[in-house]
Write a protein that holds these residues in place. Structure first.
Motif, short mmCIF file in Angstrom:
data_model
loop_
_atom_site.label_atom_id
_atom_site.label_comp_id
_atom_site.label_asym_id
_atom_site.label_seq_id
_atom_site.Cartn_x
_atom_site.Cartn_y
_atom_site.Cartn_z
N VAL A 244 11.92 5.45 -7.39
CA VAL A 244 12.51 4.94 -8.63
C VAL A 244 11.40 4.56 -9.61
CG1 VAL A 244 13.81 2.99 -9.61
CG2 VAL A 244 14.71 4.21 -7.63
N ALA A 245 10.34 3.92 -9.10
CA ALA A 245 9.24 3.52 -9.99
C ALA A 245 8.59 4.76 -10.62
CB ALA A 245 8.21 2.71 -9.20
N GLY A 246 8.45 5.82 -9.82
CA GLY A 246 7.88 7.06 -10.36
C GLY A 246 8.75 7.64 -11.46
N ALA A 247 10.08 7.62 -11.22
CA ALA A 247 11.01 8.16 -12.21
C ALA A 247 11.02 7.31 -13.48
CB ALA A 247 12.42 8.24 -11.61
N VAL A 248 10.94 5.99 -13.29
CA VAL A 248 10.90 5.08 -14.45
C VAL A 248 9.63 5.35 -15.25
CG1 VAL A 248 10.67 2.65 -15.12
CG2 VAL A 248 12.38 3.31 -13.42
N ALA A 249 8.52 5.60 -14.53
CA ALA A 249 7.25 5.88 -15.22
C ALA A 249 7.41 7.10 -16.12
CB ALA A 249 6.14 6.10 -14.20
N ARG A 250 8.09 8.14 -15.60
CA ARG A 250 8.28 9.33 -16.44
C ARG A 250 9.25 9.04 -17.58
NH1 ARG A 250 10.45 15.14 -14.70
NH2 ARG A 250 11.39 15.77 -16.66
N GLY A 251 10.35 8.34 -17.26
CA GLY A 251 11.33 8.01 -18.29
C GLY A 251 10.69 7.24 -19.44
N VAL B 236 0.86 -1.20 0.00
CA VAL B 236 0.00 0.00 0.00
C VAL B 236 0.89 1.25 0.00
CG1 VAL B 236 -1.65 1.35 1.35
CG2 VAL B 236 -1.97 -1.11 1.13
N ALA B 237 1.92 1.23 0.84
CA ALA B 237 2.83 2.38 0.93
C ALA B 237 3.54 2.62 -0.40
CB ALA B 237 3.84 2.15 2.05
N LEU B 238 3.98 1.54 -1.01
CA LEU B 238 4.69 1.64 -2.29
C LEU B 238 3.76 2.23 -3.37
CD1 LEU B 238 7.25 0.94 -3.95
CD2 LEU B 238 6.26 -1.30 -4.38
N SER B 239 2.55 1.70 -3.43
CA SER B 239 1.62 2.20 -4.46
C SER B 239 1.24 3.66 -4.18
CB SER B 239 0.38 1.32 -4.54
OG SER B 239 -0.35 1.40 -3.35
N THR B 240 1.27 4.06 -2.91
CA THR B 240 0.96 5.46 -2.58
C THR B 240 2.03 6.39 -3.15
OG1 THR B 240 -0.13 4.77 -0.55
CG2 THR B 240 0.54 7.08 -0.67
N ILE B 241 3.30 6.00 -2.97
CA ILE B 241 4.38 6.85 -3.49
C ILE B 241 4.32 6.89 -5.02
CG2 ILE B 241 6.89 7.19 -3.63
CD1 ILE B 241 7.19 5.85 -0.97
N VAL B 242 4.13 5.73 -5.64
CA VAL B 242 4.12 5.68 -7.11
C VAL B 242 2.95 6.52 -7.64
CG1 VAL B 242 3.89 4.18 -9.12
CG2 VAL B 242 5.21 3.41 -7.16
N ARG B 243 1.78 6.35 -7.03
CA ARG B 243 0.61 7.13 -7.47
C ARG B 243 0.87 8.63 -7.32
NH1 ARG B 243 -5.31 6.48 -7.03
NH2 ARG B 243 -5.00 4.33 -6.39
N ARG B 244 1.46 9.01 -6.19
CA ARG B 244 1.74 10.42 -5.95
C ARG B 244 2.72 10.97 -6.99
NH1 ARG B 244 4.06 13.06 -0.39
NH2 ARG B 244 5.97 12.13 -1.16
N GLU B 245 3.72 10.17 -7.32
CA GLU B 245 4.70 10.60 -8.33
C GLU B 245 4.05 10.76 -9.70
OE1 GLU B 245 8.24 11.44 -7.99
OE2 GLU B 245 7.11 11.79 -6.17
N ILE B 246 3.18 9.81 -10.04
CA ILE B 246 2.53 9.89 -11.36
C ILE B 246 1.59 11.10 -11.41
CG2 ILE B 246 0.89 8.70 -12.89
CD1 ILE B 246 2.34 6.07 -12.07
N VAL B 247 0.88 11.32 -10.30
CA VAL B 247 0.00 12.51 -10.24
C VAL B 247 0.83 13.78 -10.43
CG1 VAL B 247 -1.44 13.90 -8.66
CG2 VAL B 247 -1.83 11.44 -8.87
N ARG B 248 2.00 13.80 -9.80
CA ARG B 248 2.88 14.97 -9.93
C ARG B 248 3.32 15.16 -11.38
NH1 ARG B 248 8.13 15.13 -10.51
NH2 ARG B 248 9.23 17.07 -10.10
N ILE B 249 3.71 14.06 -12.04
CA ILE B 249 4.16 14.14 -13.44
C ILE B 249 3.04 14.70 -14.32
CG2 ILE B 249 4.83 12.75 -15.46
CD1 ILE B 249 6.16 10.79 -13.37
#
Lengths: 259, 319
Positions: free
Chosen positions: A113-120, A9-22
């Motif tokens: 890292v997952a958020g950054a990979v999503a943007r990359g 849950v924590a991991l998906s929260t960070i990834v979701r937040r990063e994608i929302v930011r992007i």
């Protein structure tokens, strides 16, 4: 709730937040690289490239250039995403939200890292789409193509994270891309084959880790490479493990994060 | 209620890299369900102590246990029990309050559906629901502070730590915040409060520790501490002050202005004789109050006494 599901849950929260930011700042995160790469394709690929003719194995310069530019976009954007996002969280002290939570360090690192990979990868897909307006590409080895993109993105996400941890001001996250990353990328076989270089420049080029990423990806797409693909993957795996371990160690010691 | 203390701080020490010794072996215990005040002047070590409890600061020695769980050895388990409202605003101001709360719950492993329900509940209770979808940077200072309380409640902590939560907040919002926190405490959450508004601590807290220069200089019940105050000053609003004031043994009576008198006397001194003397002099008292907050007076005395005491605060090493 078990630790494993709580961590998920924590991991998906960070990834979701990063994608929302992007997506929230898409005019800064997605559009500029697309415009820059379009200019590269027009100027280097179309205008200059048409005078160069076939560069290797019958591929036009535009076809040769496209994988390099896609990889360059992925590297730059993965790095830029994590360094600005994590440093921004540090600067605003919002990083404390995560540091005081029960989340283990590996979840924080993996999430960013997952958020950054999503943007990359998003930017990479955009640039690939633009490339297809200018030339035709047939992926020779899909698995190698995907693996090289993923590893390249992870490596520069981790490197961006390390930069953000040590950065004390916004200037510090601009220094590395300007003075290290851009020169290494330009000299890493994006625009030319290192076989064109004379010694000792060819040997010196082989010290550059970006050369292996660009060539692994180019091999995946076109089936040609300046370096042995096995060696390229070994180099990439080494950097993933080394930078991953270093990032976790920084979080454990709380460098720049905990007093 | 559990018999395990909510917090045990055992000989906690912290020396920063620049050599500053912020905590010099602090020990204290907070019982479950308590509303505990941790007071001290600026730089006393309060925020360092809170930083160690919330794992933002690495201790140099000693340990702390939250409901029996070591902060050093079982960090994750201990953090699940704590909610922190820090002194400084520390959320992403470009995010929406609703998202800030939901994300916070996510960091604690709380599933999104439950997180969204809790975010709505606490944002409503803290009167922020109408701002839930605005960017946080658009909120007023008081709203930002309330948002940090709502955020700290997302994991429904057993121990809520509030580090100067009402700094710079107007009186109305401050009262509404205390109403909320008192309700949380009444429902069983242990609360630790640091504040510079000592009347807040006096009104809300049952137990108190005063820290100065990294050591605990007092740790007792609020009642017992206040009973140590032997002199009080009362302010009387009067209908009019005659030329001569009554003289009363043990009472220093002085005129402040045409309609105000001040009387300093021992706490044990009765007020009846003073009122009788004022009445005899034709002075009509319309109202009376304490001149200063009693806790404030004690606080100043304890801290100043500590500074004058030889051998404290690094003076030994300097000598």
């Amino acid at each position: 709730m078990s630790n494993a599901s709580a961590n998920l849950v924590a991991l998906s929260t960070i990834v979701r937040r990063e994608i929302v930011r992007i997506l929230r700042i898409w005019t800064q995160t997605l559009i500029p690289p697309a415009i820059t790469m379009t200019l590269y394709f027009v100027i280097f690929g179309k205008l200059i490239g048409s005078r160069i003719g076939s560069i290797e194995h019958g591929y036009t310069y535009m076809q040769y250039l496209a994988p390099g530019l896609v990889m360059m976009s992925i590297i730059m954007n993965s790095y830029g995403n994590i360094s600005s996002s994590f440093f921004g969280a540090k600067f605003s002290r919002a990083v404390e939200e995560m540091l005081v939570s029960p989340m283990p360090n590996w979840v924080i690192l993996t999430g960013y890292v997952a958020g950054a990979v999503a943007r990359g990868l998003s930017v990479g897909a955009l640039v690939l789409g633009i490339a297809l307006f200018f030339t035709s590409l047939h992926v020779a080895h899909p698995l190698i193509t995907f693996a090289s993109v993923l590893l390249g993105s992870v490596i520069f996400s981790l490197a961006g994270f390390v930069n953000a941890v040590y950065a004390k001001k916004f200037d510090d996250i601009a220094l590395v891309p300007t003075f290290i990353l851009t020169p290494l990328t330009y000299l890493g076989g994006v625009f030319y084959s290192v076989k064109m270089l004379s010694e000792p420049w060819q040997a010196i080029s082989r010290i550059n880790p970006i050369l292996y990423m660009v060539n692994a990806f180019r091999y995946g797409v076109l089936g040609i490479s300046d370096v042995n693909v096995g060696v390229a993957f070994a180099v990439m795996l080494f950097f993933v493990l080394a930078l991953g371990a270093f990032g976790l160690q920084l979080l454990k010691r709380g460098v720049g994060l905990r007093s | 209620m559990s018999s395990i203390p909510a917090l045990v701080v055992d000989n906690l020490r912290k020396t920063y890299g620049n050599g500053v010794e912020a905590l010099k072996g602090v020990s204290l215990t907070v019982q479950p369900g308590d509303f505990f005040a941790l007071l001290g002047p600026n730089g006393a070590g309060k925020s360092t102590l809170i930083g160690i409890l919330s794992s933002l600061v690495n201790s140099s020695g000693g340990d702390a246990q939250v409901f029996g769980i070591s902060v050093n050895k079982q960090r994750s388990e201990a953090m699940r029990l704590i909610g922190l409202v820090p002194q400084e605003i520390n959320f992403n101001q470009f995010e929406k309050p609703f998202d800030i709360c939901v994300n916070e719950a996510g960091f604690y492993g709380i599933p999104r559906r439950i997180a969204m329900e809790r975010a709505e509940k606490y944002l409503k209770e803290l009167r922020l629901w109408d701002k839930a979808q605005h960017q946080a940077r658009m909120l007023s200072g008081g709203m930002k502070r309330r948002l940090m309380i709502a955020r700290a409640m997302m994991n429904e902590p057993k121990l809520l730590i509030l580090d100067e939560p009402t700094a710079g907040v107007d009186i109305e919002i401050r009262r509404s915040m205390w109403q909320f926190v008192s309700g949380i405490n009444a429902a069983g959450t242990t609360v630790i409060l640091t504040t510079h508004y000592l009347e807040e601590a006096e009104q809300l807290c049952r137990n108190i520790a005063i820290i100065d220069h990294g050591t605990i200089v007092e740790n007792t019940t609020m009642k017992r501490l206040l009973s140590k105050l032997d002199v009080e000053t009362f302010v009387f609003d009067v209908a009019g002050v005659p030329g001569e004031l009554p003289a009363l043994p043990g009472v220093a009576l002085r005129r402040v202005d045409e309609h105000t008198l001040e009387a300093e006397m021992a706490r044990t001194h009765d007020l009846n004789s003073l009122f009788a003397a004022l009445t005899a002099h034709g002075i009509t008292v319309t109202s009376m109050r304490n001149k200063t907050n009693r806790l404030e007076e004690l606080f100043v005395r304890l801290v100043e006494h500590g500074r004058q005491e030889p051998g404290r605060n690094g003076q030994e090493q300097a000598a």
